[in-house]
Design an enzyme around this catalytic site. Structure first.
Site, mmCIF file in Angstrom:
data_model
loop_
_atom_site.group_PDB
_atom_site.id
_atom_site.type_symbol
_atom_site.label_atom_id
_atom_site.label_comp_id
_atom_site.label_asym_id
_atom_site.label_seq_id
_atom_site.Cartn_x
_atom_site.Cartn_y
_atom_site.Cartn_z
ATOM 1 N N GLN A 26 0.984 -1.068 -0.093
ATOM 2 C CA GLN A 26 0.047 0.019 -0.031
ATOM 3 C C GLN A 26 0.876 1.187 -0.093
ATOM 4 O O GLN A 26 1.764 1.563 0.944
ATOM 5 C CB GLN A 26 -0.994 -0.008 1.159
ATOM 6 C CG GLN A 26 -1.839 -1.239 1.304
ATOM 7 C CD GLN A 26 -1.585 -2.353 1.998
ATOM 8 O OE1 GLN A 26 -0.317 -2.708 2.153
ATOM 9 N NE2 GLN A 26 -2.393 -2.928 2.771
ATOM 10 N N GLN A 63 -0.304 -0.357 -5.611
ATOM 11 C CA GLN A 63 -1.362 -0.692 -4.900
ATOM 12 C C GLN A 63 -1.885 0.734 -3.840
ATOM 13 O O GLN A 63 -1.161 1.425 -3.542
ATOM 14 C CB GLN A 63 -0.921 -1.663 -3.746
ATOM 15 C CG GLN A 63 -2.156 -2.119 -2.791
ATOM 16 C CD GLN A 63 -1.703 -3.241 -2.077
ATOM 17 O OE1 GLN A 63 -0.651 -3.937 -2.100
ATOM 18 N NE2 GLN A 63 -2.774 -3.651 -0.999
ATOM 19 N N ASP A 64 -3.282 1.018 -4.047
ATOM 20 C CA ASP A 64 -4.026 1.986 -3.419
ATOM 21 C C ASP A 64 -3.690 3.423 -3.652
ATOM 22 O O ASP A 64 -3.244 4.353 -2.964
ATOM 23 C CB ASP A 64 -3.876 1.912 -1.936
ATOM 24 C CG ASP A 64 -4.346 0.552 -1.099
ATOM 25 O OD1 ASP A 64 -4.912 -0.147 -1.796
ATOM 26 O OD2 ASP A 64 -4.138 0.275 0.100
ATOM 27 N N ARG A 72 -14.331 -4.877 -5.603
ATOM 28 C CA ARG A 72 -14.620 -5.832 -4.521
ATOM 29 C C ARG A 72 -14.928 -4.982 -3.075
ATOM 30 O O ARG A 72 -14.258 -3.837 -3.126
ATOM 31 C CB ARG A 72 -13.461 -6.865 -3.996
ATOM 32 C CG ARG A 72 -12.252 -6.203 -3.591
ATOM 33 C CD ARG A 72 -10.979 -7.232 -3.243
ATOM 34 N NE ARG A 72 -9.826 -6.632 -2.853
ATOM 35 C CZ ARG A 72 -8.905 -7.135 -2.184
ATOM 36 N NH1 ARG A 72 -8.850 -8.600 -2.204
ATOM 37 N NH2 ARG A 72 -7.659 -6.729 -1.846
#
Length: 317
Positions: free
Chosen positions: A132, A154-155, A235
């Site tokens: 992250q 990521q993120d 998700r």
């Protein structure tokens, strides 16, 4: 000496306003400030008018914070690709106490102030594929981004603000796992969403159960450099996640099933995932998970920009 300094500052202020800007940031000293944070700090607290900051070309490695008292701040880059705000923190990087910075602590810029806007700016987390690592963390209400780039892994983009409204127009957003995530209501229009190698999830909304709209993507292009059927559209980070794609072009990287319940059967009953007239090789309405939705024209009308953003028109200055 004080009088000379005051006259110097006034001359720079007048020069910036002559070009329609309140402040100019330039690394070579040709503006009032050499750093973006200095310009943020100079904005009067609780000012009720727009403060426009022009940022000249350059790579500004700064961990930026726009305080909650700095409202109506507008930043404009001289060149989209050459005006870069960047930093390199990440989740497991240690702070001065030897503790992990965490996902929220990893962001390159924090936007707390309301009615923020940005144009022609590249926002980046340059730490690489290390877990992250947030490029932009937005908490303030009525945040809008036009013709901006969001670069990371990521993120990348954390739409943090509970109940906040955010608007993204003609933007480029890239990343890997859950690279658009958070609890805000966000409307993405005419954006390019680029999925980097690895395969994972485009979105991870955490929409509160009390909020009607989460993420809405309209006329966006979902593409990337990853193999076919390697990414889900989303998700649920929280049970009541809401994400809708309207008239979007989906590349073959999108899995036919489209959506993932994040290991929880109960999420299938609470999360709301829908599409309207998706096109491209990744559009597979008949193969989508049965708990997702294919909207009718009448249902799609409920996801207009005006309705999603609760009567806020982000196209007006």
């Amino acid at each position: 000496m004080k009088k000379t300094l005051a006259l110097f500052c006034l001359s720079w202020l007048l020069l910036g306003r002559a070009f329609g800007y309140d402040f100019v940031v330039a690394q070579d000293g040709s503006g009032q400030f050499r750093t973006v944070q200095e310009a943020f700090n100079a904005v009067p607290d609780f000012r009720k008018k727009v403060t426009t900051i022009f940022i000249k070309k350059g790579t500004y490695k700064e961990k930026l914070i726009l305080a909650g008292s700095k409202n109506f701040v507008k930043i404009i880059g001289e060149d989209l690709n050459q005006t870069v705000l960047t930093y390199d923190d990440y989740n497991q990087k240690k702070n001065i106490f030897g503790e992990d910075k965490g996902t929220s602590g990893s962001s390159s810029i924090y936007i707390y102030g309301g009615d923020f806007s940005a144009e022609n700016i590249t926002f980046q987390n340059s730490s690489g594929p290390v877990g992250q690592a947030v490029a932009v963390w937005v908490a303030g209400d009525k945040a809008r981004f036009k013709n901006c780039r969001f670069l990371g892994f990521q993120d990348t983009l954390y739409t943090f603000g509970y109940g906040s409204r955010q608007y993204y127009k003609n933007c480029y957003i890239e990343g890997t796992t859950d690279f658009i995530f958070g609890s805000s209501t966000a409307f993405f229009e005419d954006c390019t969403i680029f999925c980097k190698k690895g395969g994972s999830f485009v979105t991870a909304a955490s929409t509160p159960d009390s909020v009607r709209y989460g993420y809405v993507f309209k006329n966006c292009k979902i593409t990337g450099e990853t193999p076919a059927a390697s990414y889900y559209l989303g998700r649920p980070w929280r049970p009541y996640a809401k994400t809708v794609y309207l008239n979007c072009e989906l590349g073959d990287l999108i899995k036919p099933e489209g959506w993932d319940p994040w290991g929880s059967e109960s999420n299938k009953k609470t999360a709301y995932y829908a599409e309207y007239q998706s096109k491209g090789k990744g559009a597979a309405p008949k193969q989508r998970v049965p708990w997702s939705h294919q909207l009718t024209a009448a249902e799609a009308e409920q996801y207009s920009r005006d309705k999603v953003l609760r009567n806020w028109n982000p196209t007006l200055d």
